[in-house]
Write an enzyme that holds these catalytic residues in place. Structure first.
Site, mmCIF file in Angstrom:
data_model
loop_
_atom_site.group_PDB
_atom_site.id
_atom_site.type_symbol
_atom_site.label_atom_id
_atom_site.label_comp_id
_atom_site.label_asym_id
_atom_site.label_seq_id
_atom_site.Cartn_x
_atom_site.Cartn_y
_atom_site.Cartn_z
ATOM 1 N N CYS A 127 -1.576 6.364 8.778
ATOM 2 C CA CYS A 127 -1.957 4.830 8.264
ATOM 3 C C CYS A 127 -3.001 5.364 7.215
ATOM 4 O O CYS A 127 -2.993 6.138 6.425
ATOM 5 C CB CYS A 127 -2.428 3.764 9.315
ATOM 6 S SG CYS A 127 -3.703 4.385 10.331
ATOM 7 N N ARG A 184 0.764 -1.207 0.004
ATOM 8 C CA ARG A 184 -0.142 -0.144 -0.005
ATOM 9 C C ARG A 184 0.958 1.321 0.029
ATOM 10 O O ARG A 184 0.612 2.225 -0.869
ATOM 11 C CB ARG A 184 -0.773 0.048 1.260
ATOM 12 C CG ARG A 184 -1.904 -1.021 1.167
ATOM 13 C CD ARG A 184 -3.105 -0.848 2.293
ATOM 14 N NE ARG A 184 -3.733 0.227 2.251
ATOM 15 C CZ ARG A 184 -4.757 0.619 3.406
ATOM 16 N NH1 ARG A 184 -4.646 0.027 4.517
ATOM 17 N NH2 ARG A 184 -5.342 1.682 3.113
#
Length: 277
Positions: A234, A181
């Site tokens: 995050c 990611r």
């Protein structure tokens, strides 16, 4: 190492000892793809006396321009803590079933770093560690509603940062998401892939050993940067808290939390996006 974790055996002896005041135990299990899963898991079986603390309803406000898991208002979270019977004098134990990587670390951060509770521990290894230690579970029917408290926390909003400060700050940015990611190769949750320019990839899964327990303080100190000025982020400000918790376990300076994280960052097309390593 700061006193932020508790082992399953220690907790089991604590709960089974009638001579000791019982801690407030909070079940924070959650599934990002199913907002109702946590409550269902709690109803199926939880630690004795544990109350359900919901990621979507208790630990966040409605998703929107501030990201997928913005903080609730001060008054809202204070009311949640009073409903649960939380007080600064009563120790709290928090758990999930993913080594703290989901809502347990977020709840720890909100209680300790934001609301200022002095005695909160995360169950190391979570529910699997509890069951491996022979700990029993109880169903919803066996639970008793707690007496509400009158606690009015004093919130510390310097523990978290806004997007503008992330943009302008020279602090080291730690990205708790997976390397795939971070590099922008996959993005299962948000509309755009990549990371904040200049950030370092620090996947929260690396804080745990093969049994889902935190690595030793020495191991964590060798993995984490230990910078004095750090911002943790995050996808939506949840697993970023796991990296903050890992810093606490390691005895390192605690990062500030970028609550909105990637899900807020990409809302403004003027904010830059980086891909690759």
């Amino acid at each position: 190492m700061r006193d932020v974790l508790i082992g399953a055996e220690t907790l089991r002896r604590w709960l089974e000892n009638p001579a000791q005041p019982s801690p407030l135990v909070l079940d924070c299990r959650a599934r990002l793809a199913d907002s109702d899963a946590g409550l269902g898991l709690w109803r199926e079986g939880h630690l004795p006396s544990a109350r359900h603390l919901d990621l979507e309803r208790d630990l966040a406000s409605s998703p929107g321009v501030r990201g997928r898991h913005p903080l609730p208002a001060h008054d809202t979270f204070a009311a949640t803590l009073r409903r649960l019977g939380a007080t600064p004098q009563r120790p709290v134990v928090i758990y999930d079933d993913m080594g703290g990587q989901l809502a347990a670390a977020r709840a720890w951060w909100m209680l300790v770093q934001w609301a200022g509770h002095p005695a909160v521990r995360v169950l190391d290894g979570g529910l699997p560690a509890w069951q491996a230690a022979g700990g029993a579970l109880e169903a919803e029917a066996g639970s008793i509603e707690p007496d509400p408290s009158d606690w009015s926390p004093s919130f510390d909003d310097t523990a978290w940062v806004e997007a503008d400060e992330v943009f302008s700050s020279r602090a080291l940015k730690l990205d708790a998401r997976s390397r795939e990611r971070f590099r922008g190769e996959v993005e299962p949750m948000d509309a755009l892939a990549g990371h904040i320019p200049g950030a370092r990839c620090q996947p929260s899964a690396g804080n745990l050993d093969e049994q889902g327990r935190f690595k030793s303080a020495a191991e964590l100190r060798s993995l984490l940067p230990g910078a004095t000025d750090t911002i943790s982020y995050c996808g939506s400000g949840v697993t970023a808290c796991h990296n903050i918790l890992a810093h606490a376990v390691a005895g390192l300076p605690l990062p500030r939390l970028y609550v909105g994280s990637w899900s807020e960052w990409i809302r403004d097309p003027a904010r830059p996006i980086a891909t690759g390593d």
